[in-house]
Design a protein around this motif. Sequence first.
Motif, short mmCIF file in Angstrom:
data_model
loop_
_atom_site.label_atom_id
_atom_site.label_comp_id
_atom_site.label_asym_id
_atom_site.label_seq_id
_atom_site.Cartn_x
_atom_site.Cartn_y
_atom_site.Cartn_z
N MET A 1 0.82 -1.24 -0.20
CA MET A 1 -0.03 -0.08 0.11
C MET A 1 0.96 1.18 0.03
SD MET A 1 -3.13 -1.01 -0.35
CE MET A 1 -3.97 0.44 -0.12
N PHE A 2 2.01 1.29 0.66
CA PHE A 2 2.99 2.57 0.70
C PHE A 2 3.89 2.43 -0.65
CE2 PHE A 2 2.27 2.27 5.41
CZ PHE A 2 1.68 3.70 5.28
N GLY A 3 3.67 1.63 -1.16
CA GLY A 3 4.50 1.54 -2.59
C GLY A 3 5.83 0.99 -2.23
N ARG A 4 5.93 -0.02 -1.59
CA ARG A 4 7.36 -0.37 -1.24
C ARG A 4 7.19 -1.98 -1.98
NH1 ARG A 4 6.60 2.02 4.36
NH2 ARG A 4 5.84 0.24 4.82
N TRP A 5 7.02 -2.01 -3.28
CA TRP A 5 7.03 -3.11 -3.80
C TRP A 5 8.16 -4.27 -3.73
CZ3 TRP A 5 3.17 -3.25 -8.47
CH2 TRP A 5 2.05 -2.67 -8.28
N GLN A 6 9.31 -3.76 -3.72
CA GLN A 6 10.32 -4.72 -3.80
C GLN A 6 10.25 -5.63 -2.28
OE1 GLN A 6 14.16 -3.10 -4.51
NE2 GLN A 6 15.21 -5.26 -4.35
N PRO A 7 10.20 -4.92 -1.22
CA PRO A 7 10.11 -5.73 0.01
C PRO A 7 8.80 -6.35 0.21
CG PRO A 7 10.05 -3.19 0.35
CD PRO A 7 10.39 -3.47 -0.72
N ALA A 8 7.90 -5.89 -0.60
CA ALA A 8 6.62 -6.58 -0.23
C ALA A 8 6.64 -7.74 -1.26
CB ALA A 8 5.39 -5.59 -1.03
N SER A 9 7.27 -7.72 -1.93
CA SER A 9 7.39 -9.09 -3.04
C SER A 9 8.06 -9.95 -2.15
CB SER A 9 7.73 -8.59 -4.27
OG SER A 9 8.00 -9.67 -5.27
N ALA A 10 9.36 -9.71 -1.67
CA ALA A 10 10.10 -10.63 -1.18
C ALA A 10 9.39 -11.10 0.18
CB ALA A 10 11.42 -9.88 -0.63
N LYS A 11 8.76 -10.32 0.97
CA LYS A 11 7.84 -10.86 2.15
C LYS A 11 6.85 -12.02 1.58
CE LYS A 11 8.82 -6.91 5.07
NZ LYS A 11 8.07 -5.68 5.54
N ALA A 12 6.26 -11.50 0.41
CA ALA A 12 5.36 -12.66 -0.16
C ALA A 12 5.75 -13.75 -0.53
CB ALA A 12 4.43 -11.66 -1.13
N ASP A 13 6.95 -13.64 -1.20
CA ASP A 13 7.51 -14.96 -1.68
C ASP A 13 7.84 -15.90 -0.22
OD1 ASP A 13 7.15 -14.22 -4.31
OD2 ASP A 13 9.52 -13.43 -4.56
N ALA A 14 8.37 -15.38 0.36
CA ALA A 14 8.98 -16.06 1.82
C ALA A 14 7.59 -16.73 2.43
CB ALA A 14 9.70 -15.14 2.52
N PHE A 15 6.87 -15.58 2.62
CA PHE A 15 5.63 -16.19 3.41
C PHE A 15 4.91 -17.49 2.42
CE2 PHE A 15 0.96 -16.28 4.53
CZ PHE A 15 1.16 -16.06 6.15
N ILE A 16 4.92 -17.51 1.26
CA ILE A 16 4.09 -18.45 0.39
C ILE A 16 5.06 -19.57 0.48
CG2 ILE A 16 3.53 -18.93 -1.79
CD1 ILE A 16 2.48 -16.10 -2.23
N ALA A 17 6.34 -19.35 0.32
CA ALA A 17 7.26 -20.64 0.32
C ALA A 17 7.10 -21.43 1.74
CB ALA A 17 8.73 -20.23 0.17
N GLU A 18 7.07 -20.75 2.76
CA GLU A 18 6.77 -21.55 4.07
C GLU A 18 5.49 -22.17 4.28
OE1 GLU A 18 7.45 -20.19 8.83
OE2 GLU A 18 7.21 -18.57 7.44
N CYS A 19 4.37 -21.72 3.52
CA CYS A 19 3.35 -22.17 3.32
C CYS A 19 3.39 -23.60 2.72
CB CYS A 19 2.09 -21.50 2.91
SG CYS A 19 1.60 -19.90 4.00
N GLU A 20 3.97 -23.41 1.54
CA GLU A 20 4.20 -24.73 0.50
C GLU A 20 5.14 -25.50 1.30
OE1 GLU A 20 3.34 -22.46 -3.75
OE2 GLU A 20 5.60 -22.67 -2.83
N ALA A 21 5.86 -25.28 2.12
CA ALA A 21 6.88 -26.16 2.60
C ALA A 21 6.23 -26.95 3.72
CB ALA A 21 8.21 -25.64 3.10
N GLY A 22 5.04 -26.67 3.95
CA GLY A 22 4.22 -27.38 5.12
C GLY A 22 3.92 -26.83 6.25
N SER A 23 3.86 -25.55 6.20
CA SER A 23 3.30 -24.66 7.28
C SER A 23 2.22 -23.77 7.03
CB SER A 23 4.47 -23.82 8.04
OG SER A 23 4.05 -23.44 8.85
N PRO A 24 1.06 -24.36 6.72
CA PRO A 24 -0.05 -23.40 6.16
C PRO A 24 -0.41 -22.43 7.14
CG PRO A 24 -0.94 -25.60 6.92
CD PRO A 24 0.61 -25.51 6.94
N HIS A 25 -1.06 -21.26 6.30
CA HIS A 25 -1.56 -20.27 7.39
C HIS A 25 -2.97 -19.59 6.89
CE1 HIS A 25 -1.31 -16.32 9.30
NE2 HIS A 25 -0.63 -16.71 10.10
N THR A 26 -3.46 -19.08 7.74
CA THR A 26 -4.90 -18.67 7.25
C THR A 26 -4.85 -17.45 6.41
OG1 THR A 26 -7.01 -17.96 8.16
CG2 THR A 26 -5.09 -17.09 9.34
#
Length: 204
Positions: free
Chosen positions: A45-70
């Motif tokens: 929302m603040f336009g900081r897309w590079q850190p937002a993208s990196a955080k999203a990738d890491a969060f999703i990777a953790e979910c896909e590795a067997g740690s699902p999240h709501t």
Amino acid sequence: VQAIIAGDLRRAEELYAEGVSVAERFGDRASLRFIGANQTWLDYMFGRWQPASAKADAFIAECEAGSPHTNEWAVRSLRGRMRLAQGDVDGALSDHLRSEELTREKQDPFQVAGALALRAALHVECEELDAARGLIGEITDLVRAHGVTGALGPESPIAEHVRTHGDGVKDVCFLVDDAEAAFAAAMARGALPEREPTVDTDEL
């Protein structure tokens, strides 16, 4: 979360930073993941897309590795929006479809409606109007059955209501066959109008 609902994103960012400090101090990993998902949205929302993208990738990777999240569905939808803006239509659609799948697995009507609406927006932006139209019926049915909650932006009437009165009910809606006749009948019985009936349409 309440600060976000009220549209005060700066205050939300401050509170989440404090929340991270407390969660780290007590080793509260569940809260750290929850806050991390929301911080990803704030970065976006603040336009900081590079850190937002990196955080999203890491969060999703953790979910896909067997740690699902709501919040996986929301983070995927967010990454899908960023991918679309960067021209990665296939990646965006993949994220939105998985987001929708996750909400259906949880059987949360509000999240299903949100995921469908975001995918419909993707199709509209790609000028795939037939695909978008194909989702409108289900979205409409979900909204009619379960309603809509929350502000759509910091300047919305809902956000102003929350700032003034706190969380609560602002409007009650009824589905009627003839809105103008129902309005006239209510006025005849002494109701005080907020505004006259209006018709809102769009290209879908």
